[in-house]
Each structure stands twice: as C-alpha cells, then as structure tokens.
Design an enzyme around this catalytic site. Structure first.
Site, PDB file in Angstrom:
ATOM      1  N   LYS A 119     110.327  56.064 -27.899  1.00  0.00           N
ATOM      2  CA  LYS A 119     109.642  57.360 -27.957  1.00  0.00           C
ATOM      3  C   LYS A 119     108.148  57.292 -27.599  1.00  0.00           C
ATOM      4  CE  LYS A 119     112.879  60.372 -29.846  1.00  0.00           C
ATOM      5  NZ  LYS A 119     113.981  59.931 -30.733  1.00  0.00           N
ATOM      6  N   TYR A 166     122.393  68.760 -25.136  1.00  0.00           N
ATOM      7  CA  TYR A 166     122.718  69.451 -26.393  1.00  0.00           C
ATOM      8  C   TYR A 166     122.838  70.955 -26.178  1.00  0.00           C
ATOM      9  CZ  TYR A 166     120.711  65.120 -28.236  1.00  0.00           C
ATOM     10  OH  TYR A 166     120.406  63.814 -28.495  1.00  0.00           O
ATOM     11  N   TYR A 190     119.888  59.080 -37.889  1.00  0.00           N
ATOM     12  CA  TYR A 190     120.161  59.299 -36.465  1.00  0.00           C
ATOM     13  C   TYR A 190     119.670  58.070 -35.704  1.00  0.00           C
ATOM     14  CZ  TYR A 190     119.915  60.856 -31.674  1.00  0.00           C
ATOM     15  OH  TYR A 190     120.088  60.933 -30.319  1.00  0.00           O
ATOM     16  N   ASP A 227     114.820  51.061 -37.579  1.00  0.00           N
ATOM     17  CA  ASP A 227     114.771  51.848 -36.350  1.00  0.00           C
ATOM     18  C   ASP A 227     113.496  52.701 -36.440  1.00  0.00           C
ATOM     19  OD1 ASP A 227     114.993  53.621 -34.295  1.00  0.00           O
ATOM     20  OD2 ASP A 227     117.056  54.240 -34.733  1.00  0.00           O
TER      21      ASP A 227
HETATM   22  C1  LIG Z   1     115.294  59.379 -30.533  1.00  0.00           C
HETATM   23  C2  LIG Z   1     115.825  58.325 -31.403  1.00  0.00           C
HETATM   24  C3  LIG Z   1     116.754  57.384 -30.929  1.00  0.00           C
HETATM   25  C4  LIG Z   1     117.355  57.452 -29.550  1.00  0.00           C
HETATM   26  O1  LIG Z   1     116.410  57.308 -28.555  1.00  0.00           O
HETATM   27  P1  LIG Z   1     116.727  57.806 -27.058  1.00  0.00           P
HETATM   28  O2  LIG Z   1     115.546  57.353 -26.284  1.00  0.00           O
HETATM   29  O3  LIG Z   1     116.866  59.285 -27.132  1.00  0.00           O
HETATM   30  O4  LIG Z   1     117.993  57.139 -26.642  1.00  0.00           O
HETATM   31  C5  LIG Z   1     117.159  56.391 -31.796  1.00  0.00           C
HETATM   32  N1  LIG Z   1     116.667  56.302 -33.042  1.00  0.00           N
HETATM   33  C6  LIG Z   1     115.764  57.174 -33.523  1.00  0.00           C
HETATM   34  C7  LIG Z   1     115.248  57.007 -34.912  1.00  0.00           C
HETATM   35  C8  LIG Z   1     115.325  58.225 -32.733  1.00  0.00           C
HETATM   36  O5  LIG Z   1     114.445  59.109 -33.216  1.00  0.00           O
END
Ligand SMILES: *Cc1c(COP(=O)(O)O)cnc(C)c1O
Length: 420
Positions: free
Chosen positions: A267, A16, A144, A238
């Site tokens: 994460k 980024y 996102y 998600d």
């Molecule tokens: C960070 C994130 C992703 C993507 O995860 P990466 O490990 O960076 O590919 C997808 N969804 C959410 C809600 C996120 O915070």
C-alpha cells in the site's frame, strides 16, 4: 464525457462492482495534493488517500522526480540472476527501518501476493525442517489479507467470499482475537489441541482495515507473540494497511513492541505511486532456507518483482519520511479528527466513533446503501467510500487543516441529515 470514457466503459471490468447496476465511476483528469480533479472540472478532497496509499498526498515531487530519473536510466530488469541499485538500497533501508531482525526482503507487486509469499514461506519453513503437518494458519474474525485464493481463505468468513467459494478455498482456523484474558485462554486451549497442524498465526496488527476498521490494543499482540512462542508457531504481521505511519507509529509492531517472524508491507510503500509490496522475514526464517539443498530455496518469483521504478519511488518515499515528521502529522490529524467527529456519537444510528493515528472511524448500526452515501459525499466535494458499516477517514498525512475540516464537516453534515 470524453470519448475514452464511453469507449472504455464498454470494455473495462471494475473492482468490487456489479457492472450492471452500480453508478457510473467518476472520470478523473488529474490529482494534486489531497485533491482529485475530475474531467468536468470538479475537485474532490480525498478522505481515503486512494485505498490508503497516498500518504504524502498525490504527485509528491520527490517521488515523481525519482521515478522520472529512474525511467530514463532503467525502468525494469528481472531479478532472476540480476540485481540493481534501487532494489538493493530499498531492501537495506527496510531492514534498518523494520523492528528486530526482520532483515530479508522479498519483493512482489501487490499486497495479496506478499501475503501469499508469507504463507508459502511459513509452510516451507516447516517443510525444510522435515515437518509436513504444519500447513494451516490461524487468522482472525474481522481480518482481511487479500483477494487471491490463498488469502481469501484467511479473510473473515462473513465477508461473503467464503460462502461463495466454499469447497474451493483451503480451510484454516478463523479465531477470535485474544482481546482479553478470557479469549487468550480460549486461543491457548485451541493451540494446545491444534498447534501441530499450524504453520503460523497471521494478523493485521492494531487495526483490521478492510474488514471494518476494527481496533485492538497492544497487549492483544503481545499475547499473540506469547502464544506463538509457547506453541512454537510462526507469527506473521500483515502491515500492508497499518505500515508507514497510518496508526501514528511507523509500524504497528513498533507501537506494540512486538517483533513478528514475518511481516508484509505494501500500500503506502511507494507513497501511492506504483505497485510494490514486500514480505520481510527474520533471520530465523531465512536460515531455514539457507542450505546446500537446492529444493530448500524459496520457490517464488513474480515477473516484475523489485521493479526499478517502484523501488525508486519507495526509496524516495522513505526520504520523505526521513525529512518530515509524518508520525507527528498522523497524530495531529488524529487529534483534529477526534475533536471534529467525536460529536457524531450522539447522532441516531451511530454506534461508535474511534480514532487511532491517521485513521478515524464512525461506525453505524448499518449502512443501507453505501453507494448513495458515497454520492452524497461527492455532492459535498469529498471522496469518502464507506465500507461495511463504517464511514472512515484515512487522509494523506500531508493534508491541510482546512481540507481536513472540509472532510470532517462533510461526514458530520451527511450523517446529521440521516436517512442512510
Ligand atoms: C490491501 C490489503 C491487502 C491486499 O493488498 P493488494 O495490494 O490489494 O493485493 C492485504 N492485506 C491488508 C491488510 C490490506 O489492507
């Protein structure tokens, strides 16, 4: 600067980032607790836990020891045709920990891939039953879900990537979250017209993270569950950002008492030590793949899926959750951040201050220069990276009161001094 830094800066491509104009990245020597130690000896208190991963602080011995032990025994073995203890144990523990009958765990190495797998699972769920029309997703403004092509297409279109890649990304339906009865009725009407094209609805439950730390409430998720059931579409949560205590509950689904059909996690899964993510499906989803037909199998398999080091780290991280009350800690941190940051609301340019669990957000009318702001935080001895128009804190859930006070003090001081 050490030699590795100057040599590396001629070859590395950072995320980024406009490589021509952005300020030089800080050279990091080591981490410990909530601190990032720089090569020049300075120490920064980390306010964002390395993109929300390091929930137990940096270098938690329980996790680093588990990794070392596993490294000596078996760092990795492919999961194609093989299985090992750490992946099996982790899947078993996640199935027990996650709500409802979310009980089949498919591992991958990044959140974006976990979301890709969730999308593929949802589409193939229908294909395996002979339904070919349900290929689109409903996602939400402010959302996102990752940086890969399929996930970019379900992110908030305002993020810029949609414009840049328009014509290249598949088109999905980006709707308003059903925050109230009115928007719920609008989504209901939309589904009445389009449900037969829709494989599933995907949402970051309770907090939309990278899209601007936007909050919604539990009833919003209950409405989504209701609409998904009414129109027979799948519901995907998600929880890559919200999972593992960040919102003050272990998972946002727990707080909302809503069980999705598929959940993605990542994460903080390994406590910020190794890359690992997972897509977890309910029995209903798994059953649509479980057949005598070879083509009904889930056709996916990342090379490093279920990496033994990463699974050992995740198992150790779950031990830490079991042995410590991290949820209580998240809520205590939230209380302290509410008290300390509440007064920011009266500052010029501040639009909103909101806190949920271990997430505090100061929303500004706009941020002219995020990088300059970041540098002012560094000058205060803290690592805080504003996104879009928000300054936010998502510290480790182990941060000390004194360190947290330094973080909130720095936010107030920098915002009080104005000119951002
Ligand atoms: C960070 C994130 C992703 C993507 O995860 P990466 O490990 O960076 O590919 C997808 N969804 C959410 C809600 C996120 O915070």
């Amino acid at each position: 600067m050490p030699a590795w830094y100057d040599d590396g800066m001629r070859h590395i491509w950072l995320p980024y980032r406009q490589m021509k104009t952005a300020a030089a990245p800080l050279a990091v020597a080591r981490t410990r607790g909530s601190r990032i130690v720089l090569e020049d000896g300075r120490e920064l208190i980390d306010g964002i836990a390395s993109w929300w991963t390091a929930v137990h602080g940096y270098n938690p011995p329980r996790i680093t020891n588990a990794i070392a032990k596993q490294a000596a025994r078996m760092p990795h073995v492919m999961l194609g045709g093989l299985l090992h203890e750490q992946a099996a144990k982790l899947a078993t523990r996640l199935a027990a920990l996650l709500p409802g009958d979310l009980s089949r765990v498919f591992f991958s190495e990044s959140g974006s891939v976990a979301v890709e797998v969730a999308l593929k699972m949802a589409v193939q769920f229908w294909l395996n039953q002979g339904v070919r029309s349900r290929t689109k997703f409903i996602a939400f403004k402010g959302g996102y879900h990752g940086d890969t092509f399929a996930t970019m297409a379900i992110c908030d279109p305002e993020e810029g990537m949609h414009t840049l890649f328009s014509g290249v990304l598949p088109e999905h339906f980006i709707c308003e979250l059903p925050r109230d009865e009115e928007s719920a009725e609008a989504l209901d009407r939309f589904l009445a017209d389009h449900a037969d094209e829709v494989a599933g609805i995907i949402v970051e439950p309770l907090v939309q993270g990278a899209g601007g730390m936007l909050f919604h409430d539990e009833p919003c998720l209950q409405r989504l569950r209701g609409l998904a059931d009414k129109y027979g579409v799948l519901l995907i949560f998600d929880e890559i950002f919200t999972g593992f205590g960040r919102t003050g509950a272990m998972f946002a689904s727990d707080a909302a008492e809503v069980v999705p059909d598929i959940m993605t996690i990542g994460k903080a899964l390994t406590g910020g030590t190794l890359p690992l993510a997972a897509t977890v499906a309910s029995g209903k989803i798994f059953d649509a793949f479980y057949s005598d037909e070879p083509l009904h199998a889930l056709m996916h398999g990342p090379t490093y899926m279920g990496n033994a080091l990463a699974c050992a780290a995740a198992n150790a991280s779950l031990d830490l959750f079991e042995n410590n009350n991290r949820l209580l800690a998240a809520n205590e941190i939230g209380k302290a951040m509410t008290t300390a940051l509440g007064p920011c609301l009266t500052l010029p340019g501040v639009k909103d201050v909101r806190v949920r669990g271990g997430i505090a957000v100061v929303e500004l009318a706009r941020i002219e220069n995020r990088e300059a702001l970041c540098q002012r935080f560094v000058a205060e001895g803290v690592w805080i990276r504003p996104l879009r128009n928000v300054v936010y804190l998502t510290p480790a859930l182990t941060i000390s009161e004194a360190e947290l006070a330094v973080l909130t003090g720095a936010v107030r001081k920098v915002l009080e001094s104005g000119t951002i």
